[in-house]
Design a protein around this motif. Structure first.
Motif, PDB file in Angstrom:
ATOM      1  N   ALA A 266     -50.619 -27.835  -8.652  1.00 25.29           N
ATOM      2  CA  ALA A 266     -50.889 -28.924  -9.595  1.00 25.29           C
ATOM      3  C   ALA A 266     -49.660 -29.830  -9.746  1.00 25.29           C
ATOM      4  N   LEU A 267     -48.475 -29.251  -9.727  1.00 26.66           N
ATOM      5  CA  LEU A 267     -47.246 -30.042  -9.809  1.00 26.66           C
ATOM      6  C   LEU A 267     -47.111 -30.947  -8.578  1.00 26.66           C
ATOM      7  N   ARG A 268     -47.399 -30.419  -7.407  1.00 27.13           N
ATOM      8  CA  ARG A 268     -47.351 -31.239  -6.185  1.00 27.13           C
ATOM      9  C   ARG A 268     -48.371 -32.362  -6.255  1.00 27.13           C
ATOM     10  N   PHE A 269     -49.552 -32.060  -6.776  1.00 29.76           N
ATOM     11  CA  PHE A 269     -50.581 -33.080  -6.905  1.00 29.76           C
ATOM     12  C   PHE A 269     -50.154 -34.185  -7.875  1.00 29.76           C
ATOM     13  N   ARG A 270     -49.526 -33.805  -8.983  1.00 28.53           N
ATOM     14  CA  ARG A 270     -49.040 -34.814  -9.928  1.00 28.53           C
ATOM     15  C   ARG A 270     -47.965 -35.689  -9.283  1.00 28.53           C
ATOM     16  N   ALA A 271     -47.108 -35.084  -8.470  1.00 27.20           N
ATOM     17  CA  ALA A 271     -46.073 -35.863  -7.775  1.00 27.20           C
ATOM     18  C   ALA A 271     -46.703 -36.840  -6.781  1.00 27.20           C
ATOM     19  N   LEU A 272     -47.709 -36.385  -6.042  1.00 29.96           N
ATOM     20  CA  LEU A 272     -48.398 -37.274  -5.111  1.00 29.96           C
ATOM     21  C   LEU A 272     -49.099 -38.416  -5.844  1.00 29.96           C
ATOM     22  N   CYS A 273     -49.728 -38.104  -6.954  1.00 28.23           N
ATOM     23  CA  CYS A 273     -50.404 -39.145  -7.746  1.00 28.23           C
ATOM     24  C   CYS A 273     -49.399 -40.147  -8.294  1.00 28.23           C
ATOM     25  N   TYR A 274     -48.245 -39.665  -8.719  1.00 23.94           N
ATOM     26  CA  TYR A 274     -47.221 -40.572  -9.232  1.00 23.94           C
ATOM     27  C   TYR A 274     -46.751 -41.522  -8.133  1.00 23.94           C
ATOM     28  N   LEU A 275     -46.504 -40.979  -6.951  1.00 22.17           N
ATOM     29  CA  LEU A 275     -46.048 -41.832  -5.848  1.00 22.17           C
ATOM     30  C   LEU A 275     -47.109 -42.853  -5.446  1.00 22.17           C
ATOM     31  N   ALA A 276     -48.369 -42.443  -5.434  1.00 25.42           N
ATOM     32  CA  ALA A 276     -49.434 -43.349  -4.997  1.00 25.42           C
ATOM     33  C   ALA A 276     -49.790 -44.365  -6.080  1.00 25.42           C
ATOM     34  N   ASP A 277     -49.948 -43.912  -7.310  1.00 29.63           N
ATOM     35  CA  ASP A 277     -50.424 -44.790  -8.378  1.00 29.63           C
ATOM     36  C   ASP A 277     -49.324 -45.627  -9.006  1.00 29.63           C
ATOM     37  N   GLU A 278     -48.248 -44.986  -9.396  1.00 31.13           N
ATOM     38  CA  GLU A 278     -47.190 -45.686 -10.122  1.00 31.13           C
ATOM     39  C   GLU A 278     -46.252 -46.455  -9.188  1.00 31.13           C
TER      40      GLU A 278
ATOM     41  N   ILE B  23     -42.807 -28.436  -1.624  1.00 26.87           N
ATOM     42  CA  ILE B  23     -44.061 -27.695  -1.793  1.00 26.87           C
ATOM     43  C   ILE B  23     -44.979 -28.066  -0.636  1.00 26.87           C
ATOM     44  N   PRO B  24     -45.331 -27.117   0.230  1.00 30.51           N
ATOM     45  CA  PRO B  24     -46.151 -27.451   1.399  1.00 30.51           C
ATOM     46  C   PRO B  24     -47.600 -27.754   1.020  1.00 30.51           C
ATOM     47  N   ALA B  25     -48.253 -28.572   1.847  1.00 28.54           N
ATOM     48  CA  ALA B  25     -49.648 -28.930   1.613  1.00 28.54           C
ATOM     49  C   ALA B  25     -50.579 -27.768   1.967  1.00 28.54           C
ATOM     50  N   GLN B  26     -50.205 -26.982   2.943  1.00 25.75           N
ATOM     51  CA  GLN B  26     -50.996 -25.825   3.359  1.00 25.75           C
ATOM     52  C   GLN B  26     -50.109 -24.596   3.345  1.00 25.75           C
ATOM     53  N   CYS B  27     -50.738 -23.456   3.273  1.00 24.07           N
ATOM     54  CA  CYS B  27     -49.979 -22.212   3.249  1.00 24.07           C
ATOM     55  C   CYS B  27     -49.275 -22.015   4.592  1.00 24.07           C
TER      56      CYS B  27
ATOM     57  N   LYS C 287     -51.978 -17.535  -2.184  1.00 23.23           N
ATOM     58  CA  LYS C 287     -52.796 -17.304  -3.375  1.00 23.23           C
ATOM     59  C   LYS C 287     -52.430 -16.000  -4.074  1.00 23.23           C
ATOM     60  N   LEU C 288     -51.608 -15.184  -3.467  1.00 18.67           N
ATOM     61  CA  LEU C 288     -51.110 -13.990  -4.140  1.00 18.67           C
ATOM     62  C   LEU C 288     -50.000 -14.326  -5.130  1.00 18.67           C
ATOM     63  N   ASN C 289     -49.437 -15.509  -5.007  1.00 10.69           N
ATOM     64  CA  ASN C 289     -48.403 -15.972  -5.912  1.00 10.69           C
ATOM     65  C   ASN C 289     -49.029 -16.210  -7.283  1.00 10.69           C
ATOM     66  N   PRO C 290     -48.535 -15.579  -8.334  1.00  8.88           N
ATOM     67  CA  PRO C 290     -49.153 -15.756  -9.653  1.00  8.88           C
ATOM     68  C   PRO C 290     -48.966 -17.160 -10.222  1.00  8.88           C
ATOM     69  N   LEU C 291     -48.050 -17.936  -9.684  1.00 14.12           N
ATOM     70  CA  LEU C 291     -47.823 -19.303 -10.147  1.00 14.12           C
ATOM     71  C   LEU C 291     -48.381 -20.340  -9.170  1.00 14.12           C
ATOM     72  N   TYR C 292     -49.241 -19.910  -8.265  1.00 10.88           N
ATOM     73  CA  TYR C 292     -49.765 -20.785  -7.213  1.00 10.88           C
ATOM     74  C   TYR C 292     -50.464 -22.017  -7.779  1.00 10.88           C
ATOM     75  N   GLU C 293     -51.362 -21.828  -8.731  1.00  8.42           N
ATOM     76  CA  GLU C 293     -52.134 -22.948  -9.283  1.00  8.42           C
ATOM     77  C   GLU C 293     -51.225 -23.983  -9.930  1.00  8.42           C
ATOM     78  N   GLU C 294     -50.213 -23.537 -10.645  1.00  9.03           N
ATOM     79  CA  GLU C 294     -49.315 -24.451 -11.342  1.00  9.03           C
ATOM     80  C   GLU C 294     -48.453 -25.245 -10.351  1.00  9.03           C
TER      81      GLU C 294
END
Length: 125
Positions: free
Chosen positions: A104-116, A69-73, A94-101
């Motif tokens: 958010a999944l990429r963000f959760r993965a980054l948080c897991y790598l950094a925090d856990e 999942i890329p950080a930027q478009c 942002k035309l992708n209807p699943l863009y937000e999800e």
């Protein structure tokens, strides 16, 4: 006054329906239109729920998500000719209807790598 409102008032007055009933029916019609537009995208609800409920609990899975999942478009571009910008292609992600999800999944993965895991995630930013 809009033509639709004027016409509906004349029709409702001619048919001896009170103005309050006419407004109630108009609200019902607008609510029906909103529910139809929401149900048009309702077929994506299982995918959205699946992506939202996907748990990131594995280091390799988190790394793979951050790589895929890329950080930027990747589609946003400036088209240049001889050093001058001809036109700009806006981000299409942002035309992708699943863009937000997906973001958010990429963000959760980054948080897991950094925090856990305590890893440096600067390579993914």
């Amino acid at each position: 006054m809009k033509v639709f409102e004027s016409t509906t008032k004349k029709i409702f007055f001619a048919s001896s329906v009170s103005l309050h009933e006419a407004e109630t029916k108009k609200a019902d019609v607008s609510q029906l239109q909103v529910s139809y537009s929401q149900s048009a995208w309702n077929f994506l609800r299982p995918f959205r729920d699946w992506l939202d409920n996907l748990k990131v609990g594995d280091r390799q899975f988190a790394h793979r998500l951050c790589q895929l999942i890329p950080a930027q478009c990747p589609f946003e571009r400036d088209v240049k000719l001889f050093g001058k910008t001809l036109f700009h292609i806006p981000p299409m992600c942002k035309l992708n209807p699943l863009y937000e999800e997906v973001v958010a999944l990429r963000f959760r993965a980054l948080c897991y790598l950094a925090d856990e895991c305590g890893e440096d995630i600067s390579q993914y930013c």
